[in-house]
Design an enzyme around this catalytic site. Sequence first.
Site, mmCIF file in Angstrom:
data_model
loop_
_atom_site.group_PDB
_atom_site.id
_atom_site.type_symbol
_atom_site.label_atom_id
_atom_site.label_comp_id
_atom_site.label_asym_id
_atom_site.label_seq_id
_atom_site.Cartn_x
_atom_site.Cartn_y
_atom_site.Cartn_z
ATOM 1 N N HIS A 98 0.832 -1.204 0.000
ATOM 2 C CA HIS A 98 0.000 0.000 0.000
ATOM 3 C C HIS A 98 0.867 1.256 0.000
ATOM 4 O O HIS A 98 0.577 2.221 -0.708
ATOM 5 C CB HIS A 98 -0.924 -0.042 1.221
ATOM 6 C CG HIS A 98 -1.849 1.099 1.347
ATOM 7 N ND1 HIS A 98 -2.865 1.340 0.447
ATOM 8 C CD2 HIS A 98 -1.933 2.080 2.292
ATOM 9 C CE1 HIS A 98 -3.534 2.423 0.833
ATOM 10 N NE2 HIS A 98 -2.982 2.880 1.938
ATOM 11 N N ASP B 180 2.075 1.972 -3.422
ATOM 12 C CA ASP B 180 1.011 2.569 -4.234
ATOM 13 C C ASP B 180 0.922 4.073 -3.979
ATOM 14 O O ASP B 180 0.787 4.866 -4.916
ATOM 15 C CB ASP B 180 -0.347 1.933 -3.916
ATOM 16 C CG ASP B 180 -0.495 0.529 -4.450
ATOM 17 O OD1 ASP B 180 0.298 0.140 -5.334
ATOM 18 O OD2 ASP B 180 -1.402 -0.177 -3.980
#
Length: 107
Positions: free
Chosen positions: A75, A78
Amino acid sequence: MEIETMTMQLIVNSGDARSRAMEAIALAKKGEIGAAREKLEESRKFLTQAHQFQTDLIQEEADGNIKSVSLLTAHSQDHLMNAITVSDMAGEFVDLYEMIFHKKGAD
């Protein structure tokens, strides 16, 4: 520094970079090009910090201190990639708005 802390710092700095880039676009849209460029510079500083945390995480993995990648780590990557993209595009938007406002002034 703990892996989780580095990961969270990567997310936080990436988010701050993205926010400053979006602020730059909003300022440029109003014709405040100088202020927009300042926000872009702030965005780049946060990206630099985020990159440092990413480098630290990579080094930890290379040293064998990270055995598997968590969802939180993925995450965080990202967030960084999105921040880089938005920051790059914001620079282009600021340039375009500057040209538009310059052209309007020339008419």
